[in-house]
Design an enzyme around this catalytic site. Sequence first.
Site, PDB file in Angstrom:
ATOM      1  N   CYS A 188       5.234  -9.868  23.818  1.00 55.89           N
ATOM      2  CA  CYS A 188       4.166  -9.337  24.675  1.00 55.89           C
ATOM      3  C   CYS A 188       2.994 -10.318  24.744  1.00 55.89           C
ATOM      4  CB  CYS A 188       3.763  -7.946  24.180  1.00 55.89           C
ATOM      5  SG  CYS A 188       2.924  -6.970  25.421  1.00 55.89           S
ATOM      6  N   HIS A 216       9.095  -4.877  23.391  1.00 56.04           N
ATOM      7  CA  HIS A 216       8.718  -4.834  21.972  1.00 56.04           C
ATOM      8  C   HIS A 216       9.889  -4.426  21.079  1.00 56.04           C
ATOM      9  CE1 HIS A 216       4.290  -5.174  22.258  1.00 56.04           C
ATOM     10  NE2 HIS A 216       4.443  -4.643  23.456  1.00 56.04           N
ATOM     11  N   GLU A 251      10.066  -4.720  17.949  1.00 59.32           N
ATOM     12  CA  GLU A 251       9.540  -4.170  16.696  1.00 59.32           C
ATOM     13  C   GLU A 251       9.203  -2.681  16.815  1.00 59.32           C
ATOM     14  OE1 GLU A 251       7.779  -5.623  18.897  1.00 59.32           O
ATOM     15  OE2 GLU A 251       5.652  -5.103  18.786  1.00 59.32           O
TER      16      GLU A 251
END
Lengths: 231, 80
Positions: free
Chosen positions: A86, A196, A198
């Site tokens: 990002c 994302h 994560e």
Amino acid sequence: MKFAVLVFPGSNCDIDCYKAVEDTIGQPVDFVWHTATDLSAYDCILVPGGFSYGDYLRCGAIARFAPVMNEVRKAAEAGKYVLGICNGFQILTEAGLLPGALLRNNNMKFRCHSALLEVVNNKTAFTNQYSAGEVIDIPIAHGEGNYYCDDATLEQLKANNQIVFRYVAGNNPNGSVADIAGVSNERGNVVGMMPHPERAIDQILGSEDGKRMFTSILNAWREQHGAAVNG
Amino acid sequence: MKATVYVTIKQNVLDPQGSAVQGALHSMGFAEVGKVRIGKYLELELDTTDRSEAETRITAMCEKLLANTVIEDYRFELEG
């Protein structure tokens, strides 16, 4: 294998990245402040999402001049793994470590939802645990994720297999050229992506498809270092 | 000396903000509006009187930080 999660003023996905490393592969991980001048202890550098320096001027434009970025460049040149997520992707393009740039989403909206990605290149250190063409569910959250590069660069990206992820056809959330969601450098050791991973490491969060990015990195590092793979 | 810097999105790069403003102007009845492009305007005060040095330095600032030349063009004016 040792991970660094960079922290800039305005980073806000740093803790998620740290926890993702802990929870998925249990490797040592440190937060590293943007003023750091030595990253030689680390095998993988994670450049997290957020709004470094308030996105002032352009996303990532000011962060790329932080002292730690010289070290990120050295790590990339040394062949270490660098993953920008990002805002981290925006920083790496601003720094010239990845080709192209991220523009305002073509629909002018901040898009925050899950996104279906196609794994275009599963030969990278970041994607070796996926199968080629596999569709994975990874959330996005950005207002400026509209990947742009000129036609000549796009041809190079295709020729060198540098397109790592694409939004599944018909699901391009931001107007990115060729539905690109993530790219690598020519050597393949630096990857940037708007989605994302994560945030997708547990079914309780809606998806665990991001887990294998972390296991991929560990797997690649072990292969590179001839270490035994256990689980 | 004062420098004014204009940073604009390259002509061949889509400017979503400009398109949105164009749409808004049309819906307000300003039908004569064609393409709208949005850019940035920066004013910099420079502690120098040497014009050619200022030009070199501002060019470096634009190339390094003020503009992203992958997607943006820049031009500047010096006064004083």
